[in-house]
Design an enzyme around this catalytic site. Structure first.
Site, PDB file in Angstrom:
ATOM      1  CG  ASN A   1      -1.741   1.241   1.498  1.00  0.00           C
ATOM      2  OD1 ASN A   1      -1.392   2.434   1.292  1.00  0.00           O
ATOM      3  ND2 ASN A   1      -2.956   0.825   1.829  1.00  0.00           N
ATOM      4  CB  ALA A   2       1.412   3.524  -2.655  1.00  0.00           C
TER       5      ALA A   2
ATOM      6  CG  ASP B   1      -5.160  -6.518  10.831  1.00  0.00           C
ATOM      7  OD1 ASP B   1      -5.188  -6.207   9.899  1.00  0.00           O
ATOM      8  OD2 ASP B   1      -5.996  -6.945  11.411  1.00  0.00           O
TER       9      ASP B   1
ATOM     10  CG  HIS C   1      -4.885   4.440  13.751  1.00  0.00           C
ATOM     11  ND1 HIS C   1      -5.433   5.476  13.165  1.00  0.00           N
ATOM     12  CD2 HIS C   1      -5.206   3.541  12.559  1.00  0.00           C
ATOM     13  CE1 HIS C   1      -5.975   5.639  11.957  1.00  0.00           C
ATOM     14  NE2 HIS C   1      -5.664   4.305  11.484  1.00  0.00           N
ATOM     15  NE  ARG C   2      -1.369   3.782   8.364  1.00  0.00           N
ATOM     16  CZ  ARG C   2      -3.002   3.747   8.314  1.00  0.00           C
ATOM     17  NH1 ARG C   2      -3.558   2.461   8.761  1.00  0.00           N
ATOM     18  NH2 ARG C   2      -3.757   4.832   7.986  1.00  0.00           N
TER      19      ARG C   2
ATOM     20  CE  LYS D   1      -5.603   8.934   8.420  1.00  0.00           C
ATOM     21  NZ  LYS D   1      -6.091   8.195   7.565  1.00  0.00           N
TER      22      LYS D   1
ATOM     23  N   GLY E   1     -10.842   5.198   3.567  1.00  0.00           N
ATOM     24  CA  GLY E   1     -11.664   4.412   4.515  1.00  0.00           C
ATOM     25  C   GLY E   1     -12.734   5.040   5.368  1.00  0.00           C
ATOM     26  CE1 TYR E   2     -15.920   2.022   8.761  1.00  0.00           C
ATOM     27  CE2 TYR E   2     -13.814   1.151   8.264  1.00  0.00           C
ATOM     28  CZ  TYR E   2     -15.124   0.955   8.506  1.00  0.00           C
ATOM     29  OH  TYR E   2     -15.579  -0.291   8.427  1.00  0.00           O
TER      30      TYR E   2
END
Ligand code: IMP
Length: 218
Positions: A9-10, A73, A203-204, A198, A176-177
């Site tokens: 995933n870029a 994940d 989270h990431r 962001k 996503g959300y």
């Protein structure tokens, strides 16, 4: 240090490369010639990130010169739904097959998937006052043990961002959300906030910061 990140995933790769210290080279699955699909059969984020890291570890152990592999994940955990969709976040709407959107011109399957998931979240929370939730990312790092090179070490870290689900979509940024998630301390969704904000509080990003701390203490 050379580490494989178990993703192609870029968006994620550039986020990971921006956060990692300069002396860590991050290789993608494409970089190492890994082409198989990994079945995420776990029932928790911890299990799924371990499955991904372990599958790629077994592949690199066949001879590639790298120091380790890590995989992430992520799940959206909604308070009033007891932490759902959690491990099912990516394809939550498929648990409700009536909720489908027609494919239009320029609409990819992934975009439709995200939109259906957001529609499901709004529907599940319709009329509910408590809209609290969190994104949680678990990263599993597998690396060789310096004293026992045939043995591996497994380390898991996590990153969380708390927030709430809006009552309608706002903004078109992110993925996503993002258009329905407002992080704590802000009044705009991830879909409206600049990517720099962001990428700083997500989270990431937080899980990656924990991973960097682990790498610095090795
Ligand atoms: P993954 O484990 O990173 O692939 O994330 C699983 C699913 O969580 C994705 O398909 C998205 O729907 C959602 N997700 C992950 N990260 C984010 C984010 O930063 N913003 C919004 N949705 C996200």
């Amino acid at each position: 240090m050379r580490l494989v990140f178990a993703s192609n995933n870029a968006h994620k790769l550039s986020e990971v490369r921006a956060i990692m210290p300069a002396d860590v080279t991050v290789l993608s699955l494409r970089d190492i010639g890994f082409e198989a699909e990994i079945d995420e059969t776990g029932s928790t984020l911890e299990e799924n990130s371990l499955i991904k890291a372990q599958t790629v570890w077994d592949f690199i152990n066949d001879g590639l010169e790298v120091d380790g592999v890590f995989a992430d994940d992520t799940g959206l955990e909604i308070d009033v739904l007891g932490g759902e969709p959690g491990v099912y976040t990516a394809r939550w709407y498929t648990h409700e097959p009536t909720l489908t959107l027609p494919m239009g011109k320029g609409v990819t399957e992934e975009m439709m998937n995200f939109q259906c998931n957001r529609a499901k979240a709004l529907r599940e929370l319709e009329g509910k006052e408590d809209r609290g939730c969190q994104f949680r990312t678990v990263i599993t790092l597998i690396k060789s043990n310096p004293t026992l090179p045939k043995e591996k070490e497994i380390i898991q870290v996590e990153g969380v961002v708390r927030g709430h689900i809006t009552t309608e979509e706002h903004g078109t940024g992110g993925f996503g959300y993002d258009p329905i998630f407002i992080p704590e301390g802000y009044d705009k969704t991830f879909g409206e906030l600049p990517a720099e904000i962001k990428n700083h509080i997500s989270h990431r990003a937080r899980a990656l910061e924990e991973l960097v701390k682990v790498l610095q203490n090795l």
